[in-house]
Design an enzyme around this catalytic site. Structure first.
Site, PDB file in Angstrom:
ATOM      1  N   ASP A 134      -4.766  -9.766  -8.354  1.00 59.52           N
ATOM      2  CA  ASP A 134      -5.023  -8.804  -9.438  1.00 59.52           C
ATOM      3  C   ASP A 134      -3.818  -8.070 -10.042  1.00 59.52           C
ATOM      4  O   ASP A 134      -3.431  -8.290 -11.196  1.00 59.52           O
ATOM      5  CB  ASP A 134      -6.090  -7.784  -9.000  1.00 59.52           C
ATOM      6  CG  ASP A 134      -5.857  -7.177  -7.610  1.00 59.52           C
ATOM      7  OD1 ASP A 134      -4.800  -7.406  -7.014  1.00 59.52           O
ATOM      8  OD2 ASP A 134      -6.758  -6.461  -7.130  1.00 59.52           O
ATOM      9  N   ARG A 145       0.672   3.801  -3.257  1.00 57.93           N
ATOM     10  CA  ARG A 145       0.071   5.120  -3.021  1.00 57.93           C
ATOM     11  C   ARG A 145       1.133   6.199  -2.821  1.00 57.93           C
ATOM     12  O   ARG A 145       1.074   7.257  -3.450  1.00 57.93           O
ATOM     13  CB  ARG A 145      -0.860   5.074  -1.812  1.00 57.93           C
ATOM     14  CG  ARG A 145      -1.962   4.043  -1.985  1.00 57.93           C
ATOM     15  CD  ARG A 145      -3.065   4.218  -0.979  1.00 57.93           C
ATOM     16  NE  ARG A 145      -3.782   2.964  -0.777  1.00 57.93           N
ATOM     17  CZ  ARG A 145      -5.035   2.877  -0.356  1.00 57.93           C
ATOM     18  NH1 ARG A 145      -5.714   3.965  -0.079  1.00 57.93           N
ATOM     19  NH2 ARG A 145      -5.612   1.701  -0.180  1.00 57.93           N
ATOM     20  N   GLU A 149       0.830  -1.211   0.000  1.00 60.19           N
ATOM     21  CA  GLU A 149       0.000   0.000   0.000  1.00 60.19           C
ATOM     22  C   GLU A 149       0.863   1.259   0.000  1.00 60.19           C
ATOM     23  O   GLU A 149       0.547   2.239  -0.675  1.00 60.19           O
ATOM     24  CB  GLU A 149      -0.944   0.022   1.212  1.00 60.19           C
ATOM     25  CG  GLU A 149      -1.999  -1.067   1.211  1.00 60.19           C
ATOM     26  CD  GLU A 149      -3.098  -0.875   0.166  1.00 60.19           C
ATOM     27  OE1 GLU A 149      -3.107   0.152  -0.530  1.00 60.19           O
ATOM     28  OE2 GLU A 149      -3.943  -1.778   0.047  1.00 60.19           O
TER      29      GLU A 149
HETATM   30  C1  DMJ Z   1      -6.362   0.426  -5.096  1.00 62.11           C
HETATM   31  O1  DMJ Z   1      -5.640   0.750  -3.969  1.00 62.11           O
HETATM   32  C2  DMJ Z   1      -5.499  -0.240  -6.119  1.00 62.11           C
HETATM   33  O2  DMJ Z   1      -6.151  -0.183  -7.334  1.00 62.11           O
HETATM   34  C3  DMJ Z   1      -5.169  -1.653  -5.784  1.00 62.11           C
HETATM   35  O3  DMJ Z   1      -4.484  -2.315  -6.808  1.00 62.11           O
HETATM   36  C4  DMJ Z   1      -6.372  -2.463  -5.402  1.00 62.11           C
HETATM   37  N1  DMJ Z   1      -7.532  -1.709  -5.260  1.00 62.11           N
HETATM   38  C5  DMJ Z   1      -7.545  -0.408  -4.706  1.00 62.11           C
HETATM   39  C6  DMJ Z   1      -8.818   0.308  -5.066  1.00 62.11           C
HETATM   40  O4  DMJ Z   1      -9.914  -0.496  -5.189  1.00 62.11           O
END
Ligand code: DMJ
Length: 557
Positions: A317, A188, A184
């Site tokens: 994902d 971010r 995270e």
């Molecule tokens: C985001 O922080 C990023 O897209 C991450 O890969 C997974 N999903 C959240 C938002 O849904």
């Protein structure tokens, strides 16, 4: 050639008539009448029939630029509205919020509210009008500020961007004795700072990104080099989530560092960052993959898979996303990333992609060979990813992949359309007689996630099918009606309830991703063009590292 054949309206010698002259005039008149009626009918059809603008553009605008830009099997109609790009066709009486400035005005409300009630906190509680702290960032502060920097810049909200820059210069501090999520913080904070640097050229963002990157490096101190999920930034001690199978690291976490770390090496001159993420590939390539699939869990000590659970949604994902984007961001030189992506996608298609009885394509989850017929909101990003990669697939697969991408976009739109509030649930199912509907109470929430809009944006760019803007517009209306509150935007606990019950969190990714993708959905294609920029998984644009270019910051194009 005899003159008579060039003048068909003149009397022919054998024409029988009492008055040849008057007969010629009448005939001319009738023919003229028929001709002008025909012309009137044609123009009437062009201008007044439904979709007449498409017909017109098809007749008059055969631009080779439009055609060569199209990389899809789905033909892209020349777009008569391209110069205006004000948004989807909307009824004349729609609200003032339907102007081209819709996404920026939403951004302004989200940002102003954060600034007023939660400045410096990680996120905003828009109902109770106070700051919100998530333990994902330890004691690092200002997640919304860093996540929003590039969106503010791209939307030309420069006064706000300057205030955010000032806060970063004076207050952004990574010297915290606290445990953070490596993933995270990377997507971010590192991603946000890198984008802000490349967009604005301000040195402070480069410096802070490299400083934070260095603080994350101890996470890789494991026997395999597969990083820990959690890291104490002061002690450098790492560990994994207690709930993860057999002490494993998570595929979507350790597999979503590549883009940022390649840029960190480029900007710092320190090869460690790149080496760490390239080593992750080595470990993965040594392992057997069940059915060619990548399990979500990998033990960083033994280098062996944990449970054989596979997902293109949560836990898996963005690993797939970063394989493709690593190749694109390397100016298509990273052949290993390319190969891994297309092979993984093939395995996903064979083992996870299914069609419901009414014909909706979905990507299920795989648990030791058994399918769970559920698709997460997170999985909906895959429509955009598959569209983005379609052009690089073997030429006989490009059209097929574009069709898959369009099908996934349609399914995800259905998951929105089948709710009361027209916003999608966290997960929806294709079993027990339902399709694209959440059946469990704990899957009915919507937390302002971007993935469905992200896919609309990619599909719009590649097809110019107006339905993607129309679907984006539906989402805007639902966000405005149900998520907007006086103090910002809030998630919703149950999208099937007729009135929204707010969860009181304005997620930082709402400003970083959801609003940015909405803005780009209604922008010209040459705004952040895909051949120059690659979006990290938090929608932070990173420039393609051109084989022969210098390291200068990029201009926004
Ligand atoms: C985001 O922080 C990023 O897209 C991450 O890969 C997974 N999903 C959240 C938002 O849904």
């Amino acid at each position: 050639m005899p003159v008579a054949t060039l003048l068909p309206f003149t009397a022919t010698p054998n024409r029988k008539s009492a008055s040849p002259t008057s007969f010629r005039l009448t005939e001319k008149f009738i023919l003229l009448l028929v001709f002008s009626a025909f012309i009137t009918l044609c123009f009437g059809a062009i201008f007044f029939l439904p979709d007449s603008s498409k017909l017109l553009s098809g007749v008059f605008f055969h631009s080779s630029a439009v055609e060569t830009n199209t990389r899809t099997a789905v033909p892209r109609p020349p777009d008569p509205d391209r110069q205006q790009l004000a948004g989807p066709k909307r009824p004349k009486d729609s609200t003032p919020s339907s102007s081209p400035d819709t996404a920026p005005s939403m951004m302004k409300h989200a940002w102003d509210s954060y600034r007023r009630y939660a400045w410096g906190s990680n996120e905003l509680r828009p109902v109770s009008k106070q700051g919100h702290s998530s333990n994902l960032f330890g004691d690092i502060k200002g997640a919304t500020i860093v996540d929003a920097l590039d969106t503010l810049y791209i939307m030309e909200m420069f006064e706000e961007f300057d205030a955010a820059t000032d806060w970063v210069e004076k207050n952004l501090d990574f010297n915290v004795n606290a445990e953070v999520s490596v993933f995270e913080v990377n997507i971010r904070f590192v991603g946000g700072l890198l984008s802000a640097y490349y967009l604005s050229g301000k040195e402070v963002f480069r410096r802070k990104a490299v400083e934070l990157g260095e603080k994350l490096l101890p996470a890789f101190k494991t026997p395999t080099g597969i990083p820990w999920a959690l890291l104490n930034l002061k002690s450098g001690i790492g560990r994994n989530w207690p709930w993860a199978s057999g002490g494993s690291s998570i595929l979507a976490e350790y597999g979503t560092l590549h883009l940022e770390f390649m840029h960190l090496s480029k900007l710092s001159g320190n090869p460690d960052f790149a080496q760490k993420v390239m080593n992750i590939r080595k470990v993965l390539n040594r392992l057997d993959k069940p059915q060619g699939l990548y399990p979500n869990y990998l033990n960083p000590n033994s280098g062996q898979w944990g449970q054989h659970h596979v997902s293109v949604g949560g836990l898996g994902d963005s690993f797939y996303e970063y394989l493709l984007k690593a190749w694109l961001m390397s100016d298509k030189t990273d052949e290993e990333g390319k190969k891994m992506y297309y092979e993984a996608l093939q395995a996903i298609e064979t083992n996870l992609m299914r069609k419901s009885s009414s014909g909706l394509t979905y990507i299920a989850e795989w648990k030791g060979g058994l399918l769970e017929h559920k698709m997460g909101h997170l999985t909906c990003f895959a429509g955009g990813m598959i569209a983005l990669g379609a052009d690089g697939a073997p030429s006989d697969k490009t059209g097929h992949q574009m069709e898959q991408a369009a099908e996934i976009a349609r399914t995800c739109h259905e998951s929105y359309a089948r709710t009361a509030l027209k916003l999608g649930p966290e997960a929806f199912r294709f079993d027990g007689g339902v399709e694209a509907i959440a059946t469990r109470q704990n899957e009915k929430y919507f937390i302002l996630r971007p993935e469905v809009i992200e896919t609309y944006m990619y599909m719009w760019r590649f097809t110019h099918d107006p339905k993607y803007r129309e679907w984006g517009w539906e989402a805007i209306q639902a966000l405005e009606q149900h998520c907007k509150v006086e103090g910002g935007y809030s998630g919703i606990r149950d999208v099937y309830a007729s009135t929204p019950n707010h969860d009181d969190v304005q997620q930082s990714f709402y400003l970083a991703e959801t609003l940015k993708y909405l803005y780009l959905l209604f922008s010209d294609d040459d705004h952040l063009p895909f051949d120059h920029w690659v979006f990290n998984t938090e929608a932070h644009p990173l420039p393609v590292i051109k084989k022969d270019k210098t390291d200068r910051p990029n201009e926004v194009e």
